[in-house]
Design a protein around this motif. Structure first.
Motif, short mmCIF file in Angstrom:
data_model
loop_
_atom_site.label_atom_id
_atom_site.label_comp_id
_atom_site.label_asym_id
_atom_site.label_seq_id
_atom_site.Cartn_x
_atom_site.Cartn_y
_atom_site.Cartn_z
N LEU A 34 -11.71 112.85 2.75
CA LEU A 34 -10.57 112.37 3.52
C LEU A 34 -9.94 111.24 2.73
CD1 LEU A 34 -8.87 112.43 6.15
CD2 LEU A 34 -10.36 110.58 6.98
N LEU A 35 -8.69 111.45 2.32
CA LEU A 35 -7.90 110.40 1.68
C LEU A 35 -7.09 109.71 2.76
CD1 LEU A 35 -6.56 112.44 -1.38
CD2 LEU A 35 -8.59 110.97 -1.29
N GLY A 36 -7.25 108.41 2.90
CA GLY A 36 -6.55 107.68 3.94
C GLY A 36 -5.67 106.58 3.38
N GLY A 37 -4.43 106.54 3.83
CA GLY A 37 -3.56 105.45 3.45
C GLY A 37 -4.03 104.13 4.03
N ALA A 38 -3.51 103.04 3.51
CA ALA A 38 -3.90 101.71 3.99
C ALA A 38 -2.79 100.72 3.68
CB ALA A 38 -5.20 101.26 3.32
N ALA A 39 -2.82 99.63 4.41
CA ALA A 39 -1.86 98.55 4.17
C ALA A 39 -2.03 98.02 2.75
CB ALA A 39 -2.08 97.44 5.18
N PRO A 40 -1.01 97.37 2.18
CA PRO A 40 -1.10 96.84 0.81
C PRO A 40 -2.24 95.84 0.66
CG PRO A 40 1.17 96.80 1.58
CD PRO A 40 0.33 97.13 2.77
N LEU A 41 -2.88 95.87 -0.49
CA LEU A 41 -3.94 94.90 -0.78
C LEU A 41 -3.41 93.47 -0.75
CD1 LEU A 41 -5.90 96.63 -3.69
CD2 LEU A 41 -6.74 96.18 -1.37
N ALA B 51 -20.13 108.46 1.52
CA ALA B 51 -19.60 107.28 0.84
C ALA B 51 -18.26 106.95 1.48
CB ALA B 51 -19.43 107.53 -0.65
N SER B 52 -17.93 105.68 1.50
CA SER B 52 -16.66 105.22 2.07
C SER B 52 -16.24 103.99 1.28
CB SER B 52 -16.84 104.88 3.55
OG SER B 52 -15.64 104.38 4.10
N PHE B 53 -15.11 104.08 0.57
CA PHE B 53 -14.73 102.98 -0.30
C PHE B 53 -13.22 102.92 -0.50
CE2 PHE B 53 -15.77 106.62 -3.00
CZ PHE B 53 -14.68 106.71 -3.85
N THR B 54 -12.75 101.79 -1.02
CA THR B 54 -11.34 101.55 -1.32
C THR B 54 -11.13 101.59 -2.83
OG1 THR B 54 -11.13 100.11 0.60
CG2 THR B 54 -9.42 99.93 -1.08
N ILE B 55 -10.08 102.26 -3.26
CA ILE B 55 -9.67 102.18 -4.67
C ILE B 55 -8.68 101.02 -4.78
CG2 ILE B 55 -8.52 103.35 -6.58
CD1 ILE B 55 -9.55 105.98 -5.51
N GLU B 56 -9.04 100.02 -5.55
CA GLU B 56 -8.26 98.78 -5.59
C GLU B 56 -7.36 98.66 -6.81
OE1 GLU B 56 -10.94 95.53 -5.06
OE2 GLU B 56 -11.31 96.02 -2.95
N ARG B 57 -7.55 99.55 -7.80
CA ARG B 57 -6.70 99.50 -8.99
C ARG B 57 -6.17 100.90 -9.28
NH1 ARG B 57 -8.47 96.93 -14.18
NH2 ARG B 57 -9.76 98.82 -14.27
N THR B 58 -4.89 101.00 -9.52
CA THR B 58 -4.26 102.30 -9.75
C THR B 58 -4.93 103.04 -10.91
OG1 THR B 58 -2.18 101.37 -8.95
CG2 THR B 58 -2.07 103.44 -10.16
N GLU B 59 -5.25 102.34 -11.97
CA GLU B 59 -5.84 102.99 -13.14
C GLU B 59 -7.24 103.55 -12.89
OE1 GLU B 59 -5.72 98.50 -14.16
OE2 GLU B 59 -4.64 99.91 -12.87
N ASP B 60 -7.87 103.11 -11.78
CA ASP B 60 -9.22 103.59 -11.46
C ASP B 60 -9.21 104.89 -10.64
OD1 ASP B 60 -10.29 101.39 -12.72
OD2 ASP B 60 -10.54 100.23 -10.88
N VAL C 280 -12.00 108.00 1.23
CA VAL C 280 -11.42 107.18 0.16
C VAL C 280 -10.16 106.53 0.69
CG1 VAL C 280 -10.50 107.14 -2.17
CG2 VAL C 280 -12.34 108.75 -1.60
N GLU C 281 -10.15 105.20 0.71
CA GLU C 281 -8.98 104.45 1.18
C GLU C 281 -8.07 104.14 0.00
OE1 GLU C 281 -8.80 101.03 4.36
OE2 GLU C 281 -9.24 100.15 2.39
N LEU C 282 -6.77 104.42 0.20
CA LEU C 282 -5.78 104.24 -0.86
C LEU C 282 -4.68 103.30 -0.37
CD1 LEU C 282 -5.66 108.00 -1.76
CD2 LEU C 282 -6.44 106.21 -3.32
N PRO C 283 -4.75 102.03 -0.72
CA PRO C 283 -3.74 101.07 -0.26
C PRO C 283 -2.33 101.42 -0.77
CG PRO C 283 -5.69 99.92 -1.03
CD PRO C 283 -5.84 101.35 -1.44
N PHE C 284 -1.37 101.01 0.01
CA PHE C 284 0.05 101.31 -0.24
C PHE C 284 0.47 100.88 -1.65
CE2 PHE C 284 4.56 100.15 -0.01
CZ PHE C 284 5.11 101.26 0.61
N ASP C 285 0.12 99.67 -2.04
CA ASP C 285 0.57 99.18 -3.34
C ASP C 285 -0.16 99.86 -4.50
OD1 ASP C 285 -1.69 97.89 -2.46
OD2 ASP C 285 -0.97 95.85 -2.88
N VAL C 286 -1.39 100.29 -4.29
CA VAL C 286 -2.12 101.02 -5.33
C VAL C 286 -1.45 102.37 -5.59
CG1 VAL C 286 -4.32 102.16 -5.88
CG2 VAL C 286 -4.31 99.87 -4.87
N LEU C 287 -0.94 103.02 -4.54
CA LEU C 287 -0.28 104.32 -4.71
C LEU C 287 1.11 104.18 -5.33
CD1 LEU C 287 -1.22 106.22 -1.42
CD2 LEU C 287 -2.08 106.63 -3.73
N PHE C 288 1.84 103.11 -5.01
CA PHE C 288 3.20 102.96 -5.51
C PHE C 288 3.25 102.32 -6.89
CE2 PHE C 288 4.39 104.01 -1.24
CZ PHE C 288 5.69 104.51 -1.34
#
Length: 545
Positions: free
Chosen positions: A97-104, A127-136, A158-166
């Motif tokens: 499950l890929l989930g959007g999130a507010a900006p970091l 597992a449940s985690f946030t990707i905090e860097r776009t390059e990762d 997997v949580e994907l913050p708004f700013d990491v995606l943009f």
């Protein structure tokens, strides 16, 4: 030098893992991923509720024996998907499950739809985690795949913050390699101990569960039982790994067989309520061989005499080699006689011409219609219980139900995923009227995508599995919160753009199913059932938590 935004990297990473379809409901937080999917030929199936999108990813995983992917937006999008993820966890389905999130950059400041999403999922995901860097993104999504597929398969959030995606970064030249998990061989000492128990046995039994399906062990199971005549009962996703019309495969006599068995080979299914926790209905003096892909399930609720974490196919192949010349023909004949006697009692109900229709006659009419080209999805209580006792499942992956969580509402989402994956097969939902109401609006999704799924609704105008025992316990006058209206679900599907038909006589079920599938569009056959049907047969029992 080329640049890529986070959404492009997500899509590129999914494509590198072989993903061709994602299941979603749109939201602004995850919009860049859709753009990436267009670049990499990943089909996007959008649903009317996030729970349904998660269920569809679960079904995709089961039918492909690989990872299914759902994508939802932040906050309520993520929380709406919780039930689908929990169901996948209990059913051992490797979904992501890929989930959007507010900006970091605004984390903790009260951004729109901000909430502690990863913490919420940790108790029922692998597992449940946030990707905090776009390059990762590429490597961390590959890691999500490894988590989902290794050991006991299961979901990952997997949580994907708004700013990491943009955010845009240098595009990597290569993506991580496709994840592949090597099978785990059984320990030599454990195999020898299994040989010793089975060679000394007189009444051995095999219960083949979900892991037998996931490990592709159907042929190995057939070869072992053909050689030894050990009776087989299937459970969970194991249904169909040995065809139910095989002379060594049984379903009605399991309780009697367990009470008499002196050795039970339990492969890849937990000792939960479905198997009476390994206690009631089991021979207390019997021996247990337990094969699992999850070490936590070993010796759970009952101490095993031999317990091993291993690949089911490798275990069954080793047993076939080591048990040559041993055959349990007399014991097989005894189990076959118990099965015949049990089925004989049930067949009287299957032949009733009464109206409203009896649940077992309903099931018998469906049985006459289903063939090897039909994928059957069970979504309900009494109606699925009745049909499971009657239907002959002959292929792996031919039968899907919620699994041990008992989650209603999987019918349309599972069917949509199945029809998308297998456009040349018929997809039939066996639905209770209560369960239809949970995700029945997904027939809108089926219509939009031209997926000709068919639901046959057993309509007893109530939550039958609860209402029947409730009336037995407290009487009809105190039976509350379990009644429904005799709703025309066929008309609901018609209004959404599909085909609908009402059936009130048992002889009309088969012809109505033929017409529903012949129409080439999503359809609903609404069959009026006897509300007391299961109670009359004695098949209804008080609900057990």
């Amino acid at each position: 030098m080329t640049y890529a935004h986070g959404g492009e990297l997500v899509a590129r990473s999914l494509a590198a893992q072989g993903v061709s379809t994602i299941y979603t409901l749109c939201g602004g937080h995850v919009a860049p991923i859709y753009d990436g999917c267009l670049n990499h030929n990943i089909a996007v199936l959008d649903f009317r509720h996030e729970q349904a999108a998660a269920h569809a990813a679960d079904a995709h995983a089961r039918l492909t024996r690989n990872v299914g992917v759902a994508l939802v937006t932040a906050g309520p999008g993520v929380t709406d998907a919780v039930t689908g993820v929990a169901n996948a966890y209990q059913a051992r389905s490797p979904m992501i499950l890929l989930g959007g999130a507010a900006p970091l950059k605004t984390k903790g400041m009260g951004a729109l739809q901000e909430m502690p999403q990863t913490e919420m999922f940790r108790t029922f995901t692998k597992a449940s985690f946030t990707i905090e860097r776009t390059e990762d993104i590429p490597e961390q999504l590959a890691e999500a795949y490894r988590h989902a597929l290794s050991g006991r398969p299961g979901p990952v959030f997997v949580e994907l913050p708004f700013d990491v995606l943009f955010n845009a970064v240098d595009a990597p030249e290569t993506m991580p390699a496709r994840v592949a998990i090597a099978p785990i061989p059984p320990p030599v000492a454990a195999v020898q101990a299994m040989f010793d128990l089975l060679r000394a046995a007189e009444r051995p039994l095999i219960i083949a569960g979900t892991q037998v399906y996931w490990d592709g062990a159907g042929q190995a199971l057939r070869e072992l039982t053909d050689q030894t005549a050990i009776p087989v009962f299937t459970n969970g996703a194991g249904r169909g790994v040995l065809p139910m019309d095989h002379p060594h495969c049984f379903k009605a006599a399991r309780s009697k067989a367990l009470r008499a068995a002196d050795v039970v080979l339990l492969i890849g299914t937990p000792l939960d309520f479905r198997l009476k926790y390994g206690r009631e209905d089991w021979n207390p003096a019997g021996k247990l061989i337990q094969i699992e892909n999850d070490a936590a399930e070993l010796n759970h609720n009952r101490q095993a005499d031999v317990a091993a974490v291993a690949d089911a196919r490798l275990v069954l192949e080793a047993l076939a080699e080591g048990l040559q010349g041993i055959r349990f023909q007399a014991w097989l004949a005894q189990v076959a006689e118990w099965e015949r006697a049990r089925n004989e009692k049930q067949q009287a109900w299957e032949q009733l011409d009464d109206a409203p229709v009896n649940h077992f006659r309903f099931a018998a009419e469906v049985e006459r219609f289903v063939d090897e080209n039909t994928i059957v999805i069970g979504d309900g209580g009494d109606i699925v219980s009745a049909c499971a006792k009657v239907l002959t499942i002959t292929r792996p992956g031919q039968w899907l139900d919620p699994g041990p969580l008992g989650c209603l509402g999987v019918g349309a989402p599972f069917a949509i995923a199945a029809q998308r994956l297998f456009p040349d097969r018929r997809v039939l939902i066996l639905s209770g009227d209560g369960s239809f109401g949970l995700n029945g609006f997904e027939f809108d999704t089926a219509v939009r995508f031209g997926l000709p799924i068919v639901a046959i609704v057993g309509n007893d105008a109530g939550w039958g599995q609860i209402r029947g025992p409730q009336i037995q316990m407290v009487g009809a006058e105190r039976a509350i919160a379990t009644s429904l209206a005799p709703t025309r679900y066929d008309k609901v599907v018609e209004a959404l753009g599909g085909y609908g038909e009402l059936v009130e006589e048992p002889g009309g079920i088969g012809p109505a199913l033929e017409r529903a599938f012949a129409g080439g569009k999503p359809a609903c056959v609404n069959v009026m059932l006897d509300p007391a049907g299961m109670s009359k047969t004695g098949a209804s029992s008080p609900y057990i938590v």
